[in-house]
Enzyme design. Sequence first.
Site, mmCIF file in Angstrom:
data_model
loop_
_atom_site.group_PDB
_atom_site.id
_atom_site.type_symbol
_atom_site.label_atom_id
_atom_site.label_comp_id
_atom_site.label_asym_id
_atom_site.label_seq_id
_atom_site.Cartn_x
_atom_site.Cartn_y
_atom_site.Cartn_z
ATOM 1 N N HIS A 78 0.761 -1.095 0.099
ATOM 2 C CA HIS A 78 -0.142 0.051 0.078
ATOM 3 C C HIS A 78 0.955 1.138 -0.061
ATOM 4 C CE1 HIS A 78 -3.180 2.532 0.723
ATOM 5 N NE2 HIS A 78 -2.720 3.047 1.883
ATOM 6 N N LYS A 99 0.014 10.586 1.306
ATOM 7 C CA LYS A 99 0.712 10.042 0.372
ATOM 8 C C LYS A 99 0.192 10.498 -1.006
ATOM 9 C CE LYS A 99 -0.112 5.853 1.772
ATOM 10 N NZ LYS A 99 -0.900 6.041 3.173
ATOM 11 N N ASP A 117 -1.884 4.099 -4.561
ATOM 12 C CA ASP A 117 -2.813 2.947 -3.498
ATOM 13 C C ASP A 117 -2.226 1.909 -3.438
ATOM 14 O OD1 ASP A 117 -5.055 3.134 -1.707
ATOM 15 O OD2 ASP A 117 -5.957 1.608 -3.001
ATOM 16 N N ARG A 182 18.241 13.463 11.833
ATOM 17 C CA ARG A 182 18.422 15.031 11.316
ATOM 18 C C ARG A 182 19.558 15.167 10.232
ATOM 19 N NH1 ARG A 182 17.074 18.533 15.576
ATOM 20 N NH2 ARG A 182 18.517 20.100 14.349
#
Length: 253
Positions: A78, A99, A117, A182
């Site tokens: 997915h 997304k 999807d 980071r």
Amino acid sequence: AYIQTMGVDHQRYVFDKLTDGWTPAIILTRSHDCPEVLMSVAQTKNFPIFKTTLKTYQLMVDVISYLDEQLSESDTIHGVLMNVYGKGVLITGESGMGKSEVGLELICNGHVLVADDRVDVRRIHNTIYGSAPELLKGYLELRGIGIIDVQRMFGASALLDIMRIDFVVYLEKWQDGKAYKRVSIDSHYSMPVLGVDVPKMVFPVKEGRNLAVLIEAAVTDFTLKEKGIDAAKSFDDRVYEYIVKQNEATKKE
């Protein structure tokens, strides 16, 4: 040449064995004519014989590659698969993380959609490839708008049938207090897909973060790393050199 040294009875015996239930077909290479005995046996058994101009080794390479692709392992993930600067980026995460919206923004920036999807993944030659199911190919689902036709809205160049997956971007909800990476991509952080470890990044989703731009930057950084240019390592080296100089200056004092 070897067949021509064999008698008719021997040929019939050999070809009868070759055309049993374990052999799917016979392919004649280099445009060789089919031996009359083989043709007779094949017609009797309704056995398929093909002919090609290719040399034997060329045909073997093509057939093996084709079978490797057609019989490869497959699965479904997915997410959204995009071609960003020539790299296959699989965007995954929990439902509602945006997304498809990120995919739309990347398309608007000139990048290419492969699947939305549902991404069908296959392992071919130890490499993971992704594509869209035939039913969903070319469509993008957006909350509040519905389903859009990417090819009609952005042109044929905005759509790609299949793409190698180079790395995964996982979108998760921002958690206050959690220590996020980071700098750069951690080469030891990966996502297993059909037995292949694919590099993975975690992008925390928070108001004001332009995820499309971050993904573009991550792809560029990934490409530079493949060429041996690691910004995080260069920064670590610079910090280390700075500390060494500071220590030396302190000793002199």
